[in-house]
Each structure stands twice: as structure tokens, then as C-alpha cells.
Design an enzyme around this catalytic site. Structure first.
Site: not given
Ligand code: BES
Ligand code: MG
Ligand code: ZN
Length: 499
Positions: A277, A352
Site C-alpha cells: 500500500k 477474502r
């Protein structure tokens, strides 16, 4: 803690206390307000609207009168009372008063239990602070409201008991919410996967045998085939833990009893992994275990109240998402516990992957009637709904409605997004069964939920994306704290008790 007591005395003003009046729009003209009060209120344009607070001191400044605008009388709800009283009590703290008495106007309806519960929630959720890392001098200068007196006449013994029971439950729920807040606020430096295990253990131990805990380490997860979860964990030096909490009162007839599984995303820090990120996006990523923290907060409430007739299972796949020479690479293929193979094209779509194995585990071992996962899953959800509203998706209309109803009762905002099946094909152009990102910028919350759907074995399931509401970067408002909010603890507890 704030001591909440019922009083029958006709509240003559006392030194050093704040007298709180809850005023409905347009009601200020009624007794018991003096003309002086009315004139002052008028001068400050206070009319009782739901966003108004008006404070008035007497000559010595010893006593304060606080008017809390409640909005229209017809729109009254106990949730609204909770929110408005919270704003009022925050002001009382800031003014450094440690005693408050709520004046008779409060006597609205006669649901003494709901009244007690919501007053206690308001008080304890406003009392919350996270200041363990501040030196004394750096702490905000404010007092605790030590006593909150509720002036409430003509109550029978039964009603007093209902009120007291409501207060007790409200305090326990608030303690659960505040535990979730603590865990979310705790920096990753001080919160390893093992620390969440310790927290879960404390909850199980203090549950009087109602909660059973199992913890799987890396090799146990390996044996069960949790390749998706372990792929996320492998970049970090801090070993993963897979926590299972089982709540079972074991009293009611089995026919009524249902099994609810709650799967909480528990990434103690999300750097993005090798798909790193940018700095600004990484600063708050200690919060990426908020879903798991919500499940723990809820379990603490269950442990303390023993209130559910259902079997409730909490599942936390806990790990850290870090880049390193051992980290999972973009393009790697992993195999989840249910046999589905996944091409990991973006290591920042890690939640996920961990939830895939969490959901698969829930289905394999518990045959649940309902599965709820709760996760700080996508920035896209914040684009869609902003910072204060949770995204809700799922495959079962009845379950979706029950969650919506619970949110409405608790006052935690959530909004449904469509689980639009045509988008599922975006996840399927892969060398494996699935890829972990869609390859499109658009509809990111929906495609993330569609990915999770692949691991729900076609059973009733809903997904809560709390990327926004888990954390409040702004100022506290109502019962919502600054920092970790504990979003969902109240709602889920309410849901379980109505299910
Ligand atoms: N933990 C983040 C989502 C998030 C973002 C939570 C902001 C709270 C605040 C999640 O793991 C993530 O990185 N999601 C990616 C998904 C993308 C790579 C498909 C995102 O939202 O950018
Ligand atoms: Mg991520
Ligand atoms: Zn994440």
C-alpha cells in the site's frame, strides 16, 4: 463506571450537578420551565431540534442546566434517546461535572427495561477513552460522570426491577463494545496474533463454561488444507492463529436451537504485502482486525449474559499481511480448505483469502443455519457508502432482512448492496478456479462479496463490510467514539436474540 440510580425526590437543584432536560421540539413552552429559562432558550434559538444542546449556568456557575433537543415527539425511539443522551453526557464531562440528574421530562412510555438499557449504554459508551499510552499530563482534562440520577416517580417494584435489569444489560453490552474498541485501537506493535488468542482465552475462561475455545497453529491449519489463509500469513515473522469460540448454553430444546457462525476478518496489520500500500493508505491498517474484534466483543457479552438460546460460533483467522522474502507473490496459486484454487493477483486483497478458509471451516465443521462474516474488506465500500455506513450483502433474503432490522433497532447504520451475479465472471478468467481480484476498479465491494460467496456452500450467509464504520477518524458523536467504534457488537447481539 457511572452509577445510575432512580430517584423519587423532586429534583431541587444541588450544587455541583447538572440538571438535564430532554426537550421535544415545541415542548419548551410547557411547564416546568420558568420564564427566565424560556427567554434564554429563545435567545439561543433552542427549540428542541434533534441536533441541539443548550447549556445554562446559574449565577455562581455551580449549577448547570442542560437541555437536550430530542426532535419530534412522534419520532421518539430508545435508540434516539441513547444517542442524544450520549451527546449530552459528553458535554457534562467536558464541563467537568461529575453528577447529573435527568429531570422528569424523560418519562416517556413505560418500557423501563429499554430505558435502563439505553441510558447505561449512553453513559458507558461515552465514558470510553483510549489513553493508555499517554502520560498523565497529556490526557484530556475532563471528569467522569460518577452519578447519573434518573428522576422517575410512581414506579412500582416490578418497574424498578426492569429498569435495573436494563441498566445491567446495557453495561454488559457497552463493556463488549468497549473491548472491541480497545482491540481496534491497540497498535500492531502491541497486538500479535497471539494477543488475540490471549483475549479470547480470557473471554472463554470467564464464561462459566458456556464458551469453549480451540486454537489452531500453523501446522494444524496446514493439515486442514487452509492454503489461502496461510498464504496471507507467510510473509510475517509473527505466526498465525486460527481461533474458534463455541458458545453453547445447552439448555433449550434442540428444535429451537440454531447454529450461527460469525467469521471476523482478523488481519493485525495490513501492509498490502508485496502489492504494498502507499504510505497514507497504510497508516490506519492496525484496524484490519476489527471484524474479529467485533466477534470477540460480542462473545464477551454472551459470556457475561448467557442470553442466547442458540449455538453461536466465532471464527477468527488471525494473521499479519507483510511483504518479505517469504511472502506470497502476485501470480501465486493457493488452494483453500474446500479445494477451490485461487490465483493471488493482488496480495492486498488478503481479507477474502483468510475469510475463504474461515467460511469453509464454518461449513465443514458446524453445518450452520446462518453464517455472518464481518470485515474491513474494501476501500470501495467507503467510496460507495461513506465512512459511517456498513455495506450489507448476502444470499438469503430472510437473513438479510433480520440483519437490517437489528441494525435499525440498535441504531448502527447499514445499507444493502446487490450481490449481482453477472459480475462473478470477472473473478473467473484465471489459470485457477478463481482469482482474488476482478481486474476492474469498479464494483469492488460486490466482487469481493462474490468471491466470498464461493466459500459459503450455498447456505444462508451475509457479509458485512465495515471498512468505514469500524474506525472514526473524526470527533466522537452520539455513542460513537473517536478511533475504534465497536460497530456491530450491539447489532449482532440484538440479532442473535431475535433470531
Ligand atoms: N483492509 C483493506 C480494506 C480497507 C481499506 C479497510 C480502507 C479499511 C480502510 C483491504 O485488505 C484491502 O486492501 N482492499 C483492497 C482491495 C483491492 C486490492 C481489490 C482495496 O480496497 O483497495
Ligand atoms: Mg489489503
Ligand atoms: Zn485488509
Amino acid at each position: 463506571m457511572t452509577r445510575i440510580i432512580i430517584s423519587q425526590r423532586s429534583a431541587p437543584p444541588r450544587q455541583g450537578e447538572v440538571k438535564i432536560s430532554l426537550v421535544f421540539e415545541g415542548d419548551l413552552s410547557r411547564p416546568p420551565y420558568t420564564s427566565l429559562v424560556l427567554a434564554r432558550a429563545k435567545k439561543h434559538a433552542f427549540t428542541g431540534k434533534a441536533d441541539q444542546l443548550f447549556m445554562m449556568g446559574n449565577h455562581a456557575g455551580y449549577q448547570l442546566w442542560l437541555f437536550i433537543g430530542m426532535g419530534k415527539r412522534a419520532d421518539f425511539s430508545y435508540t434516539k434517546l441513547k444517542q442524544r443522551l450520549a451527546d449530552g453526557l459528553r458535554l457534562v464531562r467536558q464541563q467537568r461535572f461529575s453528577r447529573a440528574v435527568v429531570a422528569p421530562d424523560l418519562v416517556i412510555g413505560r418500557d423501563c427495561f429499554a430505558l435502563g438499557k439505553n441510558i447505561a449504554l449512553a453513559a458507558e459508551l461515552v465514558n470510553y477513552r483510549f489513553n493508555k499510552y499517554q502520560n498523565q499530563k497529556g490526557r484530556v482534562d475532563e471528569t467522569l460522570v460518577e452519578t447519573l440520577e434518573i428522576y422517575f416517580t410512581g414506579l412500582g417494584r416490578q418497574e424498578k426491577k426492569q429498569f435495573a435489569d436494563g441498566v445491567t444489560l446495557g453495561e454488559k453490552i457497552a463493556a463488549g463494545v468497549n473491548l472491541t474498541r480497545d482491540l481496534v485501537n491497540e497498535p500492531a506493535s502491541h497486538l500479535r496474533p497471539e494477543d488475540l488468542v490471549d483475549q479470547a482465552r480470557v473471554i472463554a475462561k470467564t464464561s462459566d463454561g458456556k464458551i469453549n475455545m480451540t486454537v489452531l497453529d500453523k501446522s494444524a491449519c496446514r493439515k486442514l488444507g487452509m492454503g489461502a489463509f496461510l498464504a496471507v500469513a507467510q510473509g510475517s515473522v509473527r505466526p498465525p492463529r486460527f481461533i474458534i469460540l463455541e458458545y453453547n448454553q445447552g439448555q433449550r430444546a434442540p428444535a429451537q436451537k440454531k447454529t450461527i457462525c460469525l467469521v471476523g476478518k482478523s488481519i493485525v496489520f495490513d501492509s498490502g504485502g508485496l502489492s504494498l500500500k502507499p504510505s497514507e493508505a497504510m497508516t490506519d491498517m492496525k484496524i484490519d482486525m476489527a471484524g474479529g474484534a467485533t466477534v470477540l466483543g460480542l462473545f464477551q457479552v454472551l459470556a457475561q449474559t448467557g442470553d442466547s438460546r442458540h449455538e453461536v460460533i466465532g471464527i477468527l483467522p488471525v494473521c499479519e499481511n507483510m511483504p518479505s522474502g517469504q511472502a506470497v507473490r502476485p501470480g501465486d496459486v493457493v488452494r483453500a480448505m474446500n479445494g477451490t484454487t485461487i490465483e493471488v493477483l493482488n496480495t492486498d486483497a488478503e481479507g477474502r483469502l483468510t475469510l475463504a478458509d474461515g467460511l469453509a471451516y464454518a461449513h465443514k465443521y458446524f453445518r450452520p443455519d446462518a453464517v455472518i462474516d464481518i470485515a474491513t474488506l474494501t476501500g470501495a465500500c467507503m467510496v460507495a457508502l461513506g465512512e459511517e455506513i456498513t455495506g450489507l450483502l448476502g444470499n438469503d433474503e430472510s437473513l438479510l432482512r433480520q440483519i437490517e432490522a437489528a441494525g435499525q433497532r440498535s441504531g448502527e447504520e447499514l445499507w444493502r448492496l446487490p450481490l449481482y451475479q453477472r459480475y462473478a465472471k470477472m473473478l473467473k478468467k484465471s489459470i485457477a478456479d478463481l482469482k482474488n481480484v476482478s481486474g476492474s476498479r469498479w464494483g469492488g465491494t460486490i466482487t469481493a462479496a462474490l468471491f466470498l460467496q464461493e466459500f459459503t456452500a450455498q447456505r444462508a450467509w451475509v457479509h458485512l463490510d465495515i471498512a468505514g464504520p469500524a474506525y472514526n477518524k473524526g470527533k466522537a458523536h452520539g455513542t460513537v467514539a473517536q478511533g475504534g467504534t465497536g460497530w456491530g457488537v450491539e447489532m449482532l447481539f440484538d440479532f442473535i436474540n431475535h433470531y
